[in-house]
Design an enzyme around this catalytic site. Structure first.
Site, PDB file in Angstrom:
ATOM      1  N   GLU A 111      91.389  73.664 -20.891  1.00 16.72           N
ATOM      2  CA  GLU A 111      91.659  72.240 -20.693  1.00 16.72           C
ATOM      3  C   GLU A 111      90.488  71.541 -19.991  1.00 16.72           C
ATOM      4  OE1 GLU A 111      94.029  71.000 -22.248  1.00 16.72           O
ATOM      5  OE2 GLU A 111      94.387  69.016 -21.395  1.00 16.72           O
TER       6      GLU A 111
ATOM      7  N   HIS B  84      89.118  64.837 -27.244  1.00 15.26           N
ATOM      8  CA  HIS B  84      89.796  65.891 -26.486  1.00 15.26           C
ATOM      9  C   HIS B  84      89.809  67.210 -27.280  1.00 15.26           C
ATOM     10  CE1 HIS B  84      92.973  67.313 -23.599  1.00 15.26           C
ATOM     11  NE2 HIS B  84      93.278  68.081 -24.636  1.00 15.26           N
ATOM     12  N   GLU B  85      90.258  67.139 -28.509  1.00 13.65           N
ATOM     13  CA  GLU B  85      90.346  68.355 -29.328  1.00 13.65           C
ATOM     14  C   GLU B  85      88.961  68.899 -29.658  1.00 13.65           C
ATOM     15  OE1 GLU B  85      93.063  69.737 -29.267  1.00 13.65           O
ATOM     16  OE2 GLU B  85      94.286  68.014 -28.707  1.00 13.65           O
TER      17      GLU B  85
HETATM   18 ZN    ZN Z   1      94.175  69.993 -24.294  1.00 15.52          ZN
END
Ligand code: ZN
Length: 502
Positions: free
Chosen positions: A296, A266-267
């Site tokens: 996001e 995710h990061e």
């Molecule tokens: Zn995020």
């Protein structure tokens, strides 16, 4: 005019440098700072943001923007100068509208509400936090009034995080999501034992978890000469100075491997976005995401659409075997694929899977919009929270800590932030559909660990644009679509009906 533009550029460079210093201090605060350093760090960061705020809102900056705006637009909509002025004008117009008095009041109230939230969550007692939430809602309403809006004060707050987004549009988005996802969640709940996550449970040495996570990040295209991975309690990614210094953090949980692996992917997704900003955008207002939602979308794209796909499981299995000798020997790619995609109605948003996640946001959206327009009394908020949990997931929190007190956002004074998570999820599915069309051999590439063509697509269509365009404009240019719920719900329905057999 060229001279004036250089002058404005220099001012923006100074603001960006202050922002970088703040980002580095913020990163250190979360990674290395000893606990006693917190107060001094808070004071330093406050001074830095005050300096940056002043630099942006002072009369000289305002005059330069006014003098240069038409000149820059005349260079063509897509030109660097035109986009530069659109971005800085938007920042200026927003910040200059909020009275200094209100900024101060918000900052004081936020410090108090964050502390109260922390204690209230520990004691699992919403009443301790309620007066602070009341204050946060009141100040946010005043902020919205100061910013101005057409229809709903919530629009003014949303616009801070996702330019152009409106409550009216979100009402429709969340209704469509609830209608599309609720039957899927119900069908999954009835077949809960069809998919097992057992392969990811056990005892995984933290050092090996970090090694695996970093190897995956590097394979996806994360440049370690322009970044690094550290541990943090709440993983985040942070652009420090330029595309050449974008850091990620992760965490490990000894008995649950995905906590590290998927937090890290995710990061990495966030970091790949920032490493992809063009060098010439550095120290300008364009070296930034188009919006929180678009940011996001990048993390979710890699975490879910790619990281939880079947070809990814096939590619990753040998890595799991390498980093955890003996543990994955008897497992097949299909076992890994299924383990990465077990869906379960859960109480906690940050642990939610891709099927249920957006309904966690929907319920926060319903509550914060009603708090802001005063149609919901603060004291009734926990009851509405629990009723919505029951409606969406069929479960009820047993206390406030695992219910309305679980997230930090309202404690931080942020109303209007939550929807960006859902907007990101929707965009990620739209980009995925567009990439599949452009790269027909994508699955085979992923299975071989060839992620470069995917990254190149995102670089071209999204990353290289920085903040040149408004989020919906960027999506239209990249995927030829307006923001839409359909591709996401389609993706979820197709994937999970096959996994769970309904
Ligand atoms: Zn995020």
């Amino acid at each position: 005019m060229e001279n004036k533009f250089e002058e404005l550029r220099k001012r923006c460079e100074e603001m960006a440098a202050l922002g970088s210093a703040g980002a580095l201090l913020g990163w250190d605060q979360n990674v290395y700072m000893p606990p006693k350093g917190a107060q001094a760090r808070g004071r330093t960061l406050a001074v830095i943001s005050e300096l940056a705020h002043h630099k942006l809102t002072c009369r000289e900056t305002g005059t330069l923007i006014a003098d240069l705006y038409d000149w820059a637009q005349a260079k063509g909509y897509d030109s660097f100068e035109a986009a530069f002025l659109r971005a800085i004008k938007r920042d200026y117009d927003q910040e200059v509208k909020i009275p200094a008095e209100l900024v101060k009041e918000l900052s004081l109230a936020t410090t108090a509400s964050f502390e109260a939230w922390h204690k209230a969550r520990k004691a699992s007692d919403f009443a301790m936090f309620a007066p602070h939430l009341e204050k946060v809602a009141e100040l946010n309403l005043r902020k919205a009034e100061a910013l101005g809006y057409d229809k709903s004060p919530y629009d003014a707050l949303l616009d801070l995080y996702d330019a152009g987004m409106r409550r009216e549009k979100l009402d429709g988005i969340f209704a469509e999501l609830a209608a599309g996802l609720t039957p899927v969640i119900k069908a999954i709940n009835e077949r809960a034992d069809k998919v097992s996550s057992a392969p990811f449970k056990g005892d995984f040495a933290p050092a090996a978890q970090l090694g695996l996570a970093l190897e995956i990040a590097r394979a996806l295209g994360y440049d370690l000469e322009a970044g690094r991975q550290d541990l943090a309690a709440h993983p985040f990614s942070s652009g420090i100075l330029s595309p050449d210094d974008v850091r990620i953090t992760t965490r490990t949980q000894a008995d649950w491997l995905p906590a590290c692996v998927y937090a890290s992917i995710h990061e990495t997704g966030h970091a790949l976005y920032e490493q992809g900003f063009p060098g010439e955008f550095a120290f300008t207002p364009l070296a930034s995401a188009a919006s929180l939602g678009v940011h996001e979308s990048q993390s979710r794209f890699w975490e879910n659409l790619i990281g939880r796909s079947r070809p990814f499981a096939a590619w990753a299995l040998p890595l799991y075997r390498k980093h955890f000798p003996g543990k994955f020997d008897s497992l097949t790619p299909e076992d890994i694929y299924r383990a990465a995609n077990r869906s379960e109605a859960s109480l906690i948003r940050v642990e939610a899977d891709e099927v249920t996640y957006n309904l966690h946001i929907a319920l926060r959206y319903e509550i914060e919009t009603q708090l802001l327009d005063r149609s919901l009394k603060i004291k009734d908020a926990p009851e509405l929270w629990n009723a919505k949990m029951k409606e969406y997931f069929g479960i009820t929190p047993s206390n406030d800590a695992e219910g309305i007190l679980q997230d930090v956002h309202w404690g931080y004074g942020m109303i209007g932030y939550f929807p960006s998570y859902t907007i990101g999820n929707l965009i990620s599915a739209q980009l995925y559909a567009a990439i599949r069309k452009d790269l027909p051999g994508m699955d085979a590439m992923i299975e071989k660990g060839e992620f470069a063509p995917l990254l190149a697509w995102l670089r071209r269509k999204v990353h290289a644009q920085g903040r040149k365009y408004q989020p919906e404009e960027l999506l239209d240019r990249a995927a030829g679509q307006k923001l839409s719920v359909k591709p996401f719900v389609e993706y979820i329905r197709t994937k999970y009906s096959a996994l769970y057999g309904f």
